[in-house]
Design a protein around this motif. Structure first.
Motif, PDB file in Angstrom:
ATOM      1  N   LEU A 284       0.791  -1.226   0.000  1.00  0.00           N
ATOM      2  CA  LEU A 284       0.000   0.000   0.000  1.00  0.00           C
ATOM      3  C   LEU A 284       0.826   1.281   0.000  1.00  0.00           C
ATOM      4  O   LEU A 284       0.379   2.315   0.476  1.00  0.00           O
ATOM      5  N   ALA A 285       2.026   1.214  -0.575  1.00  0.00           N
ATOM      6  CA  ALA A 285       2.808   2.434  -0.796  1.00  0.00           C
ATOM      7  C   ALA A 285       2.294   3.098  -2.073  1.00  0.00           C
ATOM      8  O   ALA A 285       1.869   2.426  -3.007  1.00  0.00           O
ATOM      9  N   ILE A 286       2.333   4.414  -2.115  1.00  0.00           N
ATOM     10  CA  ILE A 286       1.874   5.163  -3.288  1.00  0.00           C
ATOM     11  C   ILE A 286       3.078   5.449  -4.179  1.00  0.00           C
ATOM     12  O   ILE A 286       4.025   6.105  -3.754  1.00  0.00           O
ATOM     13  N   ILE A 287       3.032   4.937  -5.398  1.00  0.00           N
ATOM     14  CA  ILE A 287       4.114   5.102  -6.374  1.00  0.00           C
ATOM     15  C   ILE A 287       3.613   6.017  -7.489  1.00  0.00           C
ATOM     16  O   ILE A 287       2.558   5.767  -8.070  1.00  0.00           O
ATOM     17  N   ARG A 288       4.380   7.052  -7.773  1.00  0.00           N
ATOM     18  CA  ARG A 288       4.030   7.960  -8.874  1.00  0.00           C
ATOM     19  C   ARG A 288       5.175   7.986  -9.864  1.00  0.00           C
ATOM     20  O   ARG A 288       6.334   7.990  -9.476  1.00  0.00           O
ATOM     21  N   ILE A 289       4.835   8.027 -11.151  1.00  0.00           N
ATOM     22  CA  ILE A 289       5.859   8.155 -12.182  1.00  0.00           C
ATOM     23  C   ILE A 289       5.632   9.477 -12.906  1.00  0.00           C
ATOM     24  O   ILE A 289       4.498   9.827 -13.253  1.00  0.00           O
ATOM     25  N   PHE A 290       6.717  10.229 -13.063  1.00  0.00           N
ATOM     26  CA  PHE A 290       6.669  11.554 -13.665  1.00  0.00           C
ATOM     27  C   PHE A 290       7.497  11.582 -14.943  1.00  0.00           C
ATOM     28  O   PHE A 290       8.539  10.933 -15.032  1.00  0.00           O
ATOM     29  N   ASN A 291       7.031  12.367 -15.918  1.00  0.00           N
ATOM     30  CA  ASN A 291       7.820  12.668 -17.104  1.00  0.00           C
ATOM     31  C   ASN A 291       8.900  13.647 -16.656  1.00  0.00           C
ATOM     32  O   ASN A 291       8.594  14.745 -16.188  1.00  0.00           O
ATOM     33  N   ALA A 292      10.162  13.245 -16.738  1.00  0.00           N
ATOM     34  CA  ALA A 292      11.258  14.064 -16.226  1.00  0.00           C
ATOM     35  C   ALA A 292      11.438  15.365 -16.990  1.00  0.00           C
ATOM     36  O   ALA A 292      11.756  16.397 -16.404  1.00  0.00           O
ATOM     37  N   LYS A 293      11.228  15.347 -18.297  1.00  0.00           N
ATOM     38  CA  LYS A 293      11.408  16.573 -19.083  1.00  0.00           C
ATOM     39  C   LYS A 293      10.345  17.614 -18.775  1.00  0.00           C
ATOM     40  O   LYS A 293      10.634  18.799 -18.703  1.00  0.00           O
ATOM     41  N   LEU A 294       9.106  17.162 -18.593  1.00  0.00           N
ATOM     42  CA  LEU A 294       7.993  18.084 -18.352  1.00  0.00           C
ATOM     43  C   LEU A 294       7.690  18.288 -16.872  1.00  0.00           C
ATOM     44  O   LEU A 294       6.960  19.203 -16.514  1.00  0.00           O
ATOM     45  N   GLY A 295       8.232  17.405 -16.013  1.00  0.00           N
ATOM     46  CA  GLY A 295       7.917  17.462 -14.593  1.00  0.00           C
ATOM     47  C   GLY A 295       6.451  17.167 -14.337  1.00  0.00           C
ATOM     48  O   GLY A 295       5.869  17.615 -13.349  1.00  0.00           O
ATOM     49  N   LYS A 296       5.834  16.417 -15.239  1.00  0.00           N
ATOM     50  CA  LYS A 296       4.391  16.163 -15.195  1.00  0.00           C
ATOM     51  C   LYS A 296       4.109  14.735 -14.724  1.00  0.00           C
ATOM     52  O   LYS A 296       4.743  13.789 -15.179  1.00  0.00           O
ATOM     53  N   LEU A 297       3.140  14.606 -13.826  1.00  0.00           N
ATOM     54  CA  LEU A 297       2.717  13.294 -13.360  1.00  0.00           C
ATOM     55  C   LEU A 297       2.118  12.511 -14.517  1.00  0.00           C
ATOM     56  O   LEU A 297       1.239  13.003 -15.219  1.00  0.00           O
ATOM     57  N   VAL A 298       2.588  11.271 -14.705  1.00  0.00           N
ATOM     58  CA  VAL A 298       2.066  10.405 -15.758  1.00  0.00           C
ATOM     59  C   VAL A 298       0.952   9.533 -15.198  1.00  0.00           C
ATOM     60  O   VAL A 298      -0.133   9.458 -15.759  1.00  0.00           O
ATOM     61  N   THR A 299       1.227   8.849 -14.078  1.00  0.00           N
ATOM     62  CA  THR A 299       0.218   7.998 -13.446  1.00  0.00           C
ATOM     63  C   THR A 299       0.645   7.655 -12.028  1.00  0.00           C
ATOM     64  O   THR A 299       1.796   7.839 -11.644  1.00  0.00           O
ATOM     65  N   THR A 300      -0.302   7.127 -11.277  1.00  0.00           N
ATOM     66  CA  THR A 300      -0.085   6.729  -9.883  1.00  0.00           C
ATOM     67  C   THR A 300      -0.535   5.288  -9.706  1.00  0.00           C
ATOM     68  O   THR A 300      -1.551   4.884 -10.262  1.00  0.00           O
ATOM     69  N   LYS A 301       0.221   4.522  -8.934  1.00  0.00           N
ATOM     70  CA  LYS A 301      -0.124   3.140  -8.595  1.00  0.00           C
ATOM     71  C   LYS A 301       0.032   2.950  -7.098  1.00  0.00           C
ATOM     72  O   LYS A 301       0.691   3.740  -6.431  1.00  0.00           O
ATOM     73  N   VAL A 302      -0.565   1.878  -6.588  1.00  0.00           N
ATOM     74  CA  VAL A 302      -0.402   1.488  -5.196  1.00  0.00           C
ATOM     75  C   VAL A 302       0.179   0.086  -5.189  1.00  0.00           C
ATOM     76  O   VAL A 302      -0.270  -0.782  -5.955  1.00  0.00           O
ATOM     77  N   THR A 303       1.191  -0.154  -4.344  1.00  0.00           N
ATOM     78  CA  THR A 303       1.810  -1.472  -4.306  1.00  0.00           C
ATOM     79  C   THR A 303       0.836  -2.514  -3.779  1.00  0.00           C
ATOM     80  O   THR A 303      -0.056  -2.219  -2.992  1.00  0.00           O
ATOM     81  N   ASP A 304       1.046  -3.756  -4.214  1.00  0.00           N
ATOM     82  CA  ASP A 304       0.182  -4.854  -3.786  1.00  0.00           C
ATOM     83  C   ASP A 304       0.635  -5.394  -2.422  1.00  0.00           C
ATOM     84  O   ASP A 304       1.534  -4.828  -1.784  1.00  0.00           O
ATOM     85  N   ALA A 305       0.054  -6.498  -1.996  1.00  0.00           N
ATOM     86  CA  ALA A 305       0.348  -7.080  -0.680  1.00  0.00           C
ATOM     87  C   ALA A 305       1.816  -7.490  -0.542  1.00  0.00           C
ATOM     88  O   ALA A 305       2.331  -7.574   0.571  1.00  0.00           O
ATOM     89  N   LYS A 306       2.486  -7.731  -1.673  1.00  0.00           N
ATOM     90  CA  LYS A 306       3.898  -8.099  -1.644  1.00  0.00           C
ATOM     91  C   LYS A 306       4.809  -6.899  -1.904  1.00  0.00           C
ATOM     92  O   LYS A 306       6.014  -7.048  -2.053  1.00  0.00           O
ATOM     93  N   GLY A 307       4.218  -5.703  -2.029  1.00  0.00           N
ATOM     94  CA  GLY A 307       4.999  -4.499  -2.281  1.00  0.00           C
ATOM     95  C   GLY A 307       5.377  -4.317  -3.736  1.00  0.00           C
ATOM     96  O   GLY A 307       6.237  -3.515  -4.069  1.00  0.00           O
ATOM     97  N   LYS A 308       4.721  -5.034  -4.628  1.00  0.00           N
ATOM     98  CA  LYS A 308       5.059  -4.973  -6.058  1.00  0.00           C
ATOM     99  C   LYS A 308       4.173  -3.965  -6.795  1.00  0.00           C
ATOM    100  O   LYS A 308       3.046  -3.717  -6.401  1.00  0.00           O
ATOM    101  N   PHE A 309       4.736  -3.438  -7.877  1.00  0.00           N
ATOM    102  CA  PHE A 309       4.023  -2.503  -8.740  1.00  0.00           C
ATOM    103  C   PHE A 309       4.613  -2.598 -10.135  1.00  0.00           C
ATOM    104  O   PHE A 309       5.714  -3.108 -10.319  1.00  0.00           O
ATOM    105  N   VAL A 310       3.890  -2.084 -11.103  1.00  0.00           N
ATOM    106  CA  VAL A 310       4.403  -2.047 -12.475  1.00  0.00           C
ATOM    107  C   VAL A 310       3.722  -0.901 -13.225  1.00  0.00           C
ATOM    108  O   VAL A 310       2.560  -0.588 -12.977  1.00  0.00           O
ATOM    109  N   PHE A 311       4.485  -0.250 -14.087  1.00  0.00           N
ATOM    110  CA  PHE A 311       3.974   0.797 -14.973  1.00  0.00           C
ATOM    111  C   PHE A 311       4.291   0.401 -16.408  1.00  0.00           C
ATOM    112  O   PHE A 311       5.357  -0.161 -16.665  1.00  0.00           O
TER     113      PHE A 311
END
Length: 76
Positions: free
Chosen positions: A3-30
């Motif tokens: 349940l950690a909040i993971i955000r991925i940003f476009n580095a050139k624009l500094g813009k949020l691309v999307t947000t995910k929450v880790t699963d019970a094992k702490g895993k995530f994927v974008f």
């Protein structure tokens, strides 16, 4: 860490691309397109994390082991 909040940003624009929450094992994927990105992680009880810039050469899945440090609590 689940349940950690993971955000991925476009580095050139500094813009949020999307947000995910880790699963019970702490895993995530974008799934992202070619470009430059960075990740941030937030979880109560842990220090916020901002990762280094990632260079993605083609449409690909992004996942990573992210070391989180526990916040120090004041002892009473």
């Amino acid at each position: 860490i689940e349940l950690a909040i993971i955000r991925i940003f476009n580095a050139k624009l500094g813009k949020l691309v999307t947000t995910k929450v880790t699963d019970a094992k702490g895993k995530f994927v974008f799934l992202v397109q070619k470009g430059q990105y960075y990740l941030t992680v937030m979880k109560s009880g842990y220090k916020p994390y901002q990762g280094r810039q990632l260079e993605i050469a083609s449409n690909t899945l992004v996942n990573s082991d992210i070391p989180l440090e526990r916040e120090k609590t004041a002892e009473t």
